[in-house]
Design a protein around this motif. Structure first.
Motif: not given
Ligand SMILES: NC(=O)C1=CN([C@@H]2O[C@H](COP(=O)(O)OP(=O)(O)OC[C@H]3O[C@@H](n4cnc5c(N)ncnc54)[C@H](OP(=O)(O)O)[C@@H]3O)[C@@H](O)[C@H]2O)C=CC1
Ligand SMILES: Nc1nc2c(c(=O)[nH]1)N=C([C@H](O)[C@@H](O)CO)CN2
Length: 232
Positions: A13-15, A36-37, A53-54, A80, A82, A140, A144, A170, A172
């Motif tokens: 749903n985002r990013r 999730r949200d 909610d995973l 994805n 996290s 974290y 991972k 690294g 993103l």
């Molecule tokens: N951003 C970066 O610079 C980096 C990212 N990564 C990895 O890349 C991936 C994407 O990153 P990024 O887009 O920044 O991630 P974000 O932290 O911005 O978003 C993570 C996503 O996971 C979902 N999520 C979190 N908790 C839960 C839950 N309990 N149940 C279901 N869904 C959940 C969120 O949903 P909701 O919005 O509904 O909570 C959201 O869509 C991740 O695995 C991250 O670890 C790795 C290195 C760098």
């Protein structure tokens, strides 16, 4: 790339997850989105979406049941979802549940639908820090690293129908609100000193969905951070 069987994307749903979902749909790859949200922009996309909610086993079980009722097979899963949580016991439990327990449970629970496909892929979105640790995000990085270990085991268990790989990024996308000093310090850690956005993940997922001979591997997209010796 299969034009019919859907690919499950968590955190869609985002990013990064949303960018990946949009590109997959543009490539005529059906997506099952998990969030999730708030579904946010997912509302405007033509896809199947589930609010889960995973970290909650019961909600994962309901998702597994619904997917089995609606789909005879799956093209794959991109894990994805996290959180980039600070250290502390409560957060470690959350990180464990999201980064390890949930992918483990979904991989086991959906393996029959994956094996029913002509070809399927499981892609774990890891982190470059899994191989070196992270003094400010210990839990974290550790979870991972555990996620990557799932790649090794499931690759062997599900071959040859299902390929299983890790993408280890690294930087993103910075979190909203990251200050300039933090941004510059982070950019300085890599040889390629720019914020790449979601493309390293999107491009690598599309490659993995099409290539024939990769499984049990890690695809690192870290801007050469591992070569900036003496900097962490
Ligand atoms: N951003 C970066 O610079 C980096 C990212 N990564 C990895 O890349 C991936 C994407 O990153 P990024 O887009 O920044 O991630 P974000 O932290 O911005 O978003 C993570 C996503 O996971 C979902 N999520 C979190 N908790 C839960 C839950 N309990 N149940 C279901 N869904 C959940 C969120 O949903 P909701 O919005 O509904 O909570 C959201 O869509 C991740 O695995 C991250 O670890 C790795 C290195 C760098
Ligand atoms: N789930 C998330 N994981 C990570 C994030 C994030 O925003 N959400 N961000 C990072 C950092 O950008 C790091 O790569 C550089 O400081 C790491 N993981």
């Amino acid at each position: 790339m299969s034009a019919t069987l859907p690919l499950l994307v968590t955190g869609a749903n985002r990013r990064v997850g949303l960018a990946l979902t949009r590109r997959l749909l543009a490539e005529d790859q059906p997506v099952i989105a998990v969030y999730r949200d708030d579904p946010g922009p997912l509302r405007d996309l033509e896809l199947e979406a589930y609010q889960v909610d995973l970290t909650e086993e019961a909600q994962r079980d309901t998702l597994l049941q619904q997917l089995h009722e609606r789909h005879p097979a799956l093209r794959g899963i991109v894990h994805n979802a996290s959180v980039w949580a600070e250290d502390g016991l409560d957060n470690l439990r959350l990180l464990y549940r999201l980064h390890l327990e949930a992918p483990y449970h979904l991989n086991l629970g959906l393996q029959d639908l994956l094996l029913a496909a002509p070809r399927a892929d499981i892609i774990h979105i890891g982190d470059d820090s899994a191989t070196r640790g992270s003094r400010n995000h210990i839990g974290y990085a550790a979870t991972k690293a555990a996620l990557h270990n799932l790649t090794l085991s499931f690759a062997e268990a599900l071959a040859p129908t299902v390929r299983v790989n890790t993408i280890a990024p690294g930087l993103l996308i910075f979190k909203e609100g990251a200050d300039e000093a933090y941004r510059q310090a982070t950019l300085d850690k890599a040889l390629l000193d720019f914020e790449p956005g979601a493309d390293p993940i999107v491009d690598t997922v599309l490659y993995l969905l099409s290539t024939q001979y990769a499984t049990g591997s890690t695809f690192t997209v870290n801007g050469g951070r591992h070569l900036r010796h003496g900097r962490r």
